[in-house]
Motif scaffolding. Structure first.
Motif, short mmCIF file in Angstrom:
data_model
loop_
_atom_site.label_atom_id
_atom_site.label_comp_id
_atom_site.label_asym_id
_atom_site.label_seq_id
_atom_site.Cartn_x
_atom_site.Cartn_y
_atom_site.Cartn_z
N ASN A 66 28.92 47.35 37.38
CA ASN A 66 29.22 46.35 38.38
C ASN A 66 30.75 46.53 38.46
O ASN A 66 31.43 46.03 39.58
N SER B 237 31.92 48.44 33.20
CA SER B 237 31.24 47.30 32.88
C SER B 237 29.67 47.53 32.45
O SER B 237 28.95 48.60 32.69
N THR C 257 27.58 45.41 32.76
CA THR C 257 26.37 44.83 33.66
C THR C 257 26.18 45.96 34.93
O THR C 257 27.21 46.49 35.43
N TYR D 136 38.64 43.34 36.71
CA TYR D 136 38.58 44.81 37.21
C TYR D 136 39.70 45.06 38.36
O TYR D 136 40.23 45.93 38.66
N ASN E 269 31.58 39.26 41.59
CA ASN E 269 30.21 40.08 40.95
C ASN E 269 29.77 41.02 41.87
O ASN E 269 28.74 41.17 41.90
N ASN F 243 34.88 44.96 43.08
CA ASN F 243 35.16 45.42 41.85
C ASN F 243 35.92 46.57 41.60
O ASN F 243 36.85 47.00 40.72
#
Length: 205
Positions: free
Chosen positions: A19, A23, A25, A120, A155, A160
């Motif tokens: 992400n 990350s 994620t 980020y 998100n 990002n």
């Protein structure tokens, strides 16, 4: 130097990517996007039509324009698109999208930008918010669309990974019959483009 990303593509890619840089994620590289509730037209196609008009309008004003894609048949992840803008050292990265809602009564235009505490890309957050504000205000001035303002989000992969000022433009709701028809119309697309061009000019000045 402006980089334009027509969001989505003919076919989504559900493979995962981080992400943000480093990350843990993981998110789908690129989703399929929405479909017009009345026209049946795909979001990826509308985004591309507006992107090509925007490319022409900006080029005519003397901007150098980099396009993430100029056809539907590509396979580009959201991170890759951001990296294209970074490599071009773009003064603004414009990511074109359409919105969709479970409620068919939702209407309007909004932009998305990262927060100043984004882990980020905090360094571009203030500029991105300023760019986003100029663009949403100018689109709504040109089109008469309901102004839903700037949403601050941390998100979104395409934000990002950006190292240059970035905005995601949600041009209208494909889930609303009236806006769905407008978003497919040449005249309305030209108004959106004029709004974006005016917004970029305001931001850069």
């Amino acid at each position: 130097m402006i980089c334009i990303d027509a969001g989505h593509q003919a076919r989504g890619n559900s493979s995962l990517e981080p992400n943000g840089p480093g990350s843990s994620t993981m998110k789908a590289k690129v989703t399929t996007g929405a479909t017009g509730c009345v026209t049946g037209k795909t979001e990826s196609q509308i985004n591309l039509e507006v992107a090509l008009k925007l490319q022409e309008a900006l080029s005519n004003q003397g901007y150098t324009v980099v396009m993430c894609r100029t056809s539907q048949n590509v396979d580009l992840s959201n991170a890759q698109r951001a990296q294209m803008a970074n490599e071009a050292n773009a003064d603004a990265f414009i990511r074109l999208h359409c919105d969709s809602s479970e409620s068919s009564s939702s209407t309007g235009t909004l932009t998305l930008a990262p927060s100043t505490s984004n882990r980020y890309c905090a360094s571009i957050a203030s500029q991105s918010q300023s760019l986003s504000k100029s663009i949403v205000n100018n689109i709504c001035k040109a089109t008469g669309s309901r102004n839903r303002g700037v949403s601050i989000v941390d998100n979104m992969t395409g934000l990002n990974w950006s190292k240059v000022p970035v905005t995601i433009v949600e041009m209208g709701f494909l889930s609303n019959p009236g806006e769905d028809r407008l978003l497919s119309s040449e005249d309305y697309q030209n108004k959106i483009v004029q709004g974006i061009v005016n917004g970029i000019g305001e931001y850069l000045s």
